[in-house]
Design an enzyme around this catalytic site. Structure first.
Site, PDB file in Angstrom:
ATOM      1  CG  ASP A  97      -2.396   0.318   1.085  1.00  9.28           C
ATOM      2  OD1 ASP A  97      -2.354   1.620   0.604  1.00  9.28           O
ATOM      3  OD2 ASP A  97      -3.321  -0.464   1.199  1.00  9.28           O
TER       4      ASP A  97
ATOM      5  CG  ASP B  14      -4.753   5.377   1.495  1.00  8.62           C
ATOM      6  OD1 ASP B  14      -5.750   4.380   1.401  1.00  8.62           O
ATOM      7  OD2 ASP B  14      -4.371   6.338   2.125  1.00  8.62           O
TER       8      ASP B  14
ATOM      9  CD  GLU C  96      -9.296   4.649  -1.219  1.00 10.98           C
ATOM     10  OE1 GLU C  96     -10.074   4.175  -0.642  1.00 10.98           O
ATOM     11  OE2 GLU C  96      -8.303   5.384  -0.728  1.00 10.98           O
TER      12      GLU C  96
ATOM     13  CG  HIS D 235      -8.753  -2.204   4.212  1.00 11.73           C
ATOM     14  ND1 HIS D 235      -8.598  -1.938   3.016  1.00 11.73           N
ATOM     15  CD2 HIS D 235      -8.862  -1.109   5.061  1.00 11.73           C
ATOM     16  CE1 HIS D 235      -8.289  -0.868   3.062  1.00 11.73           C
ATOM     17  NE2 HIS D 235      -8.306  -0.159   3.896  1.00 11.73           N
ATOM     18  CG  ASP D 236     -11.799   1.464   4.098  1.00 10.20           C
ATOM     19  OD1 ASP D 236     -11.165   1.157   5.165  1.00 10.20           O
ATOM     20  OD2 ASP D 236     -10.798   1.888   3.013  1.00 10.20           O
TER      21      ASP D 236
HETATM   22  C1  GLC Z   1      -8.316   4.715   2.539  1.00  9.73           C
HETATM   23  C2  GLC Z   1      -7.938   3.465   3.194  1.00  9.73           C
HETATM   24  C3  GLC Z   1      -8.553   3.578   4.687  1.00  9.73           C
HETATM   25  C4  GLC Z   1      -8.027   4.665   5.361  1.00  9.73           C
HETATM   26  C5  GLC Z   1      -7.814   6.149   4.252  1.00  9.73           C
HETATM   27  C6  GLC Z   1      -7.004   6.955   4.923  1.00  9.73           C
HETATM   28  O1  GLC Z   1      -9.656   4.812   2.294  1.00  9.73           O
HETATM   29  O2  GLC Z   1      -8.835   2.302   2.597  1.00  9.73           O
HETATM   30  O3  GLC Z   1      -8.612   2.321   5.324  1.00  9.73           O
HETATM   31  O4  GLC Z   1      -8.641   5.027   6.705  1.00  9.73           O
HETATM   32  O5  GLC Z   1      -7.561   5.665   3.280  1.00  9.73           O
HETATM   33  O6  GLC Z   1      -5.632   6.560   4.687  1.00  9.73           O
END
Ligand code: GLC
Ligand code: CA
Length: 541
Positions: A98, A199, A252, A317-318
């Site tokens: 990540d 991320d 993302e 995971h979210d």
């Molecule tokens: C992304 C991750 C999440 C995290 C956020 C801040 O959305 O998937 O788990 O809290 O970024 O890094």
């Protein structure tokens, strides 16, 4: 048709804290992952994405990094990482880490130094600004629902953060910061990883601070930091580095629209593929909107048909588990959703536990949750609802639902650990675990194995065109994938009811061969068809 390896590949997301604990401290670790590589190989996946394992105070379980070059000792050492990479590669599994570069932890030495004085050489690694009449510099609201600014008394200025106040945002406008990040990216690629899941990458550029919110509700509130112009230069710099190493990258990218995404991804884009966020739309109760799910996936498929590439996913995971949000809790619903997304154009990802239809955590009290937001969410529902309902509602939105320990077998703590894990094991583990699923050919697990196999071997599913077929029911998803040599028809009823549809003549007229189905013999593709609840079938010619 030239095909890139990732087009027929399948990814698997590992949340290391909850995957496998090798040393009996209740926390998953790198050696635990290594011990399960053979399992992943058997499942058939091609690469893994592991969420952050860097040094972190764990305010956001690793998404708050305090040292980009160090591995959190809870997970192991850099030597363990090298071992993991080597063993994975020997099995033909690629490894993605990540990349979290929108923000660091407030415990990162850069931020600690930045905070110590206005003249710190690291001050401009972050965003600092004077308030206005004892109020934050502007009215922006972050993803926590609160102001993006936190006041710092020592220097009488505010610092900026989109997420928690312990996750200050990095200032990408500063070339020194950019260089430090680019060096770090090279370090990990040099070490031998195969790429990154990137991320929150669509947020690294911010609008000018004097932009005021046009719309403070919903997504409108996020406009000043969603894909803001100027971001292109940073993304291009990073792309040049990824290319040197032939790295696979998955961004993302919430806020990047289906029209912009083609330009962002694919061979000529900034990254290999991206995750869109829109199809996760849920009602206030936490239940998913199935009709929107289909509509949104369809729009993304159409808009990315000619150019670009998508990362496809149901879970991560979210997000609470698919089986409880969009499904009805049954394995049949888990299977129908699996087929619906797995055959779309893009690279599918499986999140750990999804392959056996793991359900949401069965937390009983507030104290059992780890997610910091849970308490505040509960309290806000408590103003409107009775105790029990407020708890259920808050729970339905918790990220912890998908973070419960992986259920390997029926032994104590589900074979995840020998001691009480950091997060409560879902008590369903005795009936639902990998060992049992592997013995049952009707399990969700075997369906995923079959789907992975299909991905690997069908050219139509890897690179074919996408076309939705309308059948007169908005929650029945039917689509065709067509390459030069092959066609596939995917037919899924995403409801818990029996529904009637009508199959267009162009489809009926073809000589389909059944590949897989929830009904032994599939269904004959007649003009009017009655589909059982959560029926699925894939046909091929
Ligand atoms: C992304 C991750 C999440 C995290 C956020 C801040 O959305 O998937 O788990 O809290 O970024 O890094
Ligand atoms: Ca451990």
């Amino acid at each position: 048709m030239k095909q890139d390896w990732y087009q027929s590949a399948v990814g698997y997301e590992i949340y290391p804290r909850s995957f496998c604990d090798s040393n009996g401290d209740g926390i998953g670790d790198i050696k635990g992952i290594i011990s399960k590589l053979a399992y992943l190989k058997d499942l058939g996946i091609d690469f893994i994405w592991i969420t952050p394992m860097y040094a972190s105070p764990n305010v956001d379980n690793g998404y708050d990094i305090s040292d980009y070059y160090a591995i959190n000792p809870e997970y192991g050492t850099l030597e363990d990482v090298k071992d993991l990479i080597q063993q994975a590669h020997e099995m033909g599994i690629k490894v993605l880490f990540d990349l979290v570069v929108n923000h660091t932890s407030d415990q990162h030495p850069w931020f600690r130094d930045a905070k110590s004085s206005k003249t710190s050489p690291y001050r401009d690694f972050y965003h600092w600004k004077k308030g206005k009449d004892n109020r934050p510099p502007n009215d922006w609201i972050g993803f926590s629902g609160l102001s993006t600014w936190t006041y710092d008394a020592l220097t009488d200025e505010y610092y900026f953060h989109l997420f928690d106040q312990k996750q200050p945002d990095l200032n990408w406008k500063n070339p020194k910061l950019r260089q430090a990040i680019y060096d770090m990216i090279r370090f990990w690629l040099e070490l031998g990883i195969d790429g990154f899941r990137i991320d929150a990458i669509s947020h690294i550029q911010k609008a000018d601070w004097d932009v005021t919110l046009q719309d403070s509700k919903g997504d409108g509130a996020y406009q000043p930091f969603m894909n803001v112009s100027g971001i292109e230069a940073y993304l291009s710099d990073m792309k040049a580095i990824y290319e040197e190493y032939d790295a696979l990258t998955v961004g993302e990218a919430s806020g990047v629209s289906s029209q912009e995404a083609p330009k962002w991804t694919g061979r000529n884009g900034y990254m290999t593929m991206l995750f869109e966020w829109e199809h996760n739309y849920r009602f206030e109760t936490g239940k998913g909107d199935v009709v929107k799910f289909i509509e949104i996936l369809d729009r993304w498929q159409v808009d990315m048909q000619e150019q670009g590439w998508l990362g496809l996913y149901l879970e991560n995971h979210d997000l609470p588990r698919i089986i409880d949000t969009f499904g009805d809790g049954s394995d049949s619903s888990a299977k129908a959703f699996a087929v619906a997304y797995f055959c779309l154009r893009g690279t599918p990802f499986i999140y750990q536990g999804q392959e056996i239809g793991m359900t949401n955590g069965d937390f009983k009290t507030l104290e059992e949750f780890n997610e910091p937001k849970m308490k505040r969410r509960y309290e806000s529902y408590r103003q409107l609802l009775a105790d029990k309902e407020a708890f259920e509602r808050a729970k339905a939105w918790s990220k912890d639902n998908a973070r419960t320990p992986m259920q390997w077998d029926a032994s104590c703590y589900a074979g995840f650990s020998t001691v009480k894990p950091w997060l409560r094991v879902n008590s369903q583990y005795r009936e639902k675990n990998i060992a049992l699923a592997q013995k049952d050919e009707q399990s969700v697990f075997y369906l995923y194995k079959n789907l992975i196999n299909l991905r690997h071997h069908s050219q139509a599913i890897a690179v074919g065109n996408y076309q939705r077929i309308l059948v007169g029911h908005e929650a029945v998803f039917v689509y065709q994938r067509q390459s030069q040599t092959e066609s596939c028809l995917i037919l899924v009823n995403l409801t818990a009811e029996k529904v009637s549809i009508s199959m267009p003549k162009v489809i009926r007229d073809k000589n389909w061969r059944l590949v897989l189905s929830s009904e032994k013999e599939g269904l004959e593709l007649k003009k009017s068809l009655s589909l059982p609840a959560y029926f699925y079938a894939v046909y091929q010619i």
